[in-house]
Design an enzyme around this catalytic site. Structure first.
Site, PDB file in Angstrom:
ATOM      1  N   ASP A  67       1.124  -1.267   0.082  1.00 40.33           N
ATOM      2  CA  ASP A  67       0.304  -0.268  -0.272  1.00 40.33           C
ATOM      3  C   ASP A  67       0.624   1.323   0.048  1.00 40.33           C
ATOM      4  OD1 ASP A  67       0.789   0.010   2.610  1.00 40.33           O
ATOM      5  OD2 ASP A  67      -0.919  -0.918   3.453  1.00 40.33           O
ATOM      6  N   ASN A 136      -8.153  -3.377  13.845  1.00 40.08           N
ATOM      7  CA  ASN A 136      -8.912  -3.555  13.527  1.00 40.08           C
ATOM      8  C   ASN A 136      -9.513  -4.631  12.565  1.00 40.08           C
ATOM      9  OD1 ASN A 136      -8.062  -2.741  11.188  1.00 40.08           O
ATOM     10  ND2 ASN A 136      -9.079  -0.783  11.038  1.00 40.08           N
ATOM     11  N   HIS A 138      -7.214  -4.509   9.386  1.00 38.83           N
ATOM     12  CA  HIS A 138      -7.334  -5.116   8.481  1.00 38.83           C
ATOM     13  C   HIS A 138      -5.793  -5.600   7.889  1.00 38.83           C
ATOM     14  CE1 HIS A 138      -4.536  -0.921   9.957  1.00 38.83           C
ATOM     15  NE2 HIS A 138      -3.643  -2.061   9.083  1.00 38.83           N
ATOM     16  N   GLU A 143     -10.050  -2.200   4.296  1.00 38.62           N
ATOM     17  CA  GLU A 143     -10.745  -1.932   6.519  1.00 38.62           C
ATOM     18  C   GLU A 143     -11.931  -2.990   6.351  1.00 38.62           C
ATOM     19  OE1 GLU A 143      -8.734  -0.521   8.426  1.00 38.62           O
ATOM     20  OE2 GLU A 143      -8.756   1.524   7.870  1.00 38.62           O
TER      21      GLU A 143
HETATM   22  C1  GLP Z   1      -0.456  -0.585   8.442  1.00 40.96           C
HETATM   23  C2  GLP Z   1      -0.457  -0.910   7.520  1.00 40.96           C
HETATM   24  C3  GLP Z   1       0.100  -2.100   6.784  1.00 40.96           C
HETATM   25  C4  GLP Z   1       0.086  -2.691   8.167  1.00 40.96           C
HETATM   26  C5  GLP Z   1      -0.185  -2.746   9.411  1.00 40.96           C
HETATM   27  C6  GLP Z   1       0.116  -2.504  10.567  1.00 40.96           C
HETATM   28  O1  GLP Z   1      -1.332   0.604   8.962  1.00 40.96           O
HETATM   29  N1  GLP Z   1      -0.782  -0.100   6.232  1.00 40.96           N
HETATM   30  O2  GLP Z   1       0.301  -2.952   6.119  1.00 40.96           O
HETATM   31  O3  GLP Z   1       1.024  -4.125   8.120  1.00 40.96           O
HETATM   32  O4  GLP Z   1      -0.904  -1.480   9.375  1.00 40.96           O
HETATM   33  O5  GLP Z   1       0.634  -2.136  11.234  1.00 40.96           O
HETATM   34  P1  GLP Z   1       2.255  -1.737  12.396  1.00 40.96           P
HETATM   35  O6  GLP Z   1       3.161  -2.578  12.148  1.00 40.96           O
HETATM   36  O7  GLP Z   1       2.422  -0.521  12.006  1.00 40.96           O
HETATM   37  O8  GLP Z   1       1.681  -1.946  13.548  1.00 40.96           O
END
Ligand code: GLP
Length: 242
Positions: A67, A136, A138, A143
């Site tokens: 992303d 959440n 995702h 989402e």
């Molecule tokens: C982010 C990214 C995801 C990631 C997730 C967890 O927003 N877009 O690709 O895997 O949320 O993030 P983190 O590893 O900082 O908890």
């Protein structure tokens, strides 16, 4: 689904890097799917260490990131392009032309989504996909409520996601409201998935993921239908699952 339990984040990062490297070595022209966020940072460090120590070359590797924020340019410190350059690409020998990240500055964002899907397809699909887990549920930036049929698309981020990611924007700027993300179906099409889950703040999400039925309300649950998923979770993330 295979679950690998580790004592801590360090072990999780090492195990994740091991699986990724193993897959890269197996394939002549590996296509890997990469994630951002805090969780894979340790894994990327391990890959850099491995490259420096063994001189193993990543010249034949292609990568696709999950992303990117809409409206942030490659040289913006808060963009995922910038993150990937800093945390991995600048330290190994993968040619940047082979390291795809969605273009959040594209004039025609819809075409950018199509172009991204086509680029993945043209390379024969993704051999191994790294994923993190949003609080959440995702995956990528898909989402809750995102259709399981979705392909690379424009996503409106939830307030909770923007809050969760605000700490990355300490140098200024607000978390954008929209992002481009590979879709749920794009993720399900990958041949092998490694989901990394670390820390106490992910314990409730990991419990939901492992115990709930498949539902679009918690997108990660779709992974139960994928034929090759390895979850690597540390003790803290597993703490609500005794
Ligand atoms: C982010 C990214 C995801 C990631 C997730 C967890 O927003 N877009 O690709 O895997 O949320 O993030 P983190 O590893 O900082 O908890």
């Amino acid at each position: 689904m295979k679950i690998i339990k580790t004592n801590n984040y360090d072990e999780l990062s090492k195990k994740g890097a091991e699986l990724l490297i193993e897959e890269i070595k197996k394939v002549e022209r590996p296509v890997i799917g990469l994630a951002t966020g805090s969780t894979p940072e340790g894994l990327y460090n391990e890959i850099i260490k491995f490259h420096k120590k063994t001189k193993y070359s990543f010249k034949n590797v292609y990568s696709f990131n999950l992303d990117e924020y809409i409206g942030l340019a490659e040289d913006n410190e808060n963009s995922y392009h910038y993150y990937m350059n800093e945390k991995l690409f600048n330290h190994i020998d993968i040619p940047l032309a082979q390291a795809y990240v969605p273009d959040g500055m594209a004039e025609d964002l819809k075409s950018e989504c199509t172009r991204y899907e086509e680029a993945i397809k043209a390379l024969g699909g993704i051999d191994i996909q790294l994923l993190g887990l949003g609080v959440n549920g995702h995956i990528g930036f898909n989402e809750p409520g995102t259709s399981f049929d979705s392909r690379t698309q424009i996503i409106t981020l939830e307030k909770s996601t923007r809050n969760a990611n605000a700490h990355f924007f300490s140098s200024g700027g607000e978390v954008p409201e929209k992002a481009i993300s590979m879709g749920v179906q794009s993720i399900m099409d990958t041949k092998k998935i490694v989901l990394l889950v670390s820390g106490k703040n992910k314990a409730a999400a990991l419990k939901r993921f492992l115990t709930e039925d498949v539902t679009e309300d918690f997108p990660a649950t779709i992974l139960h239908k994928h034929h090759d998923v390895t979850v690597i979770a540390d003790k803290e993330a597993l703490s609500e699952l005794e």
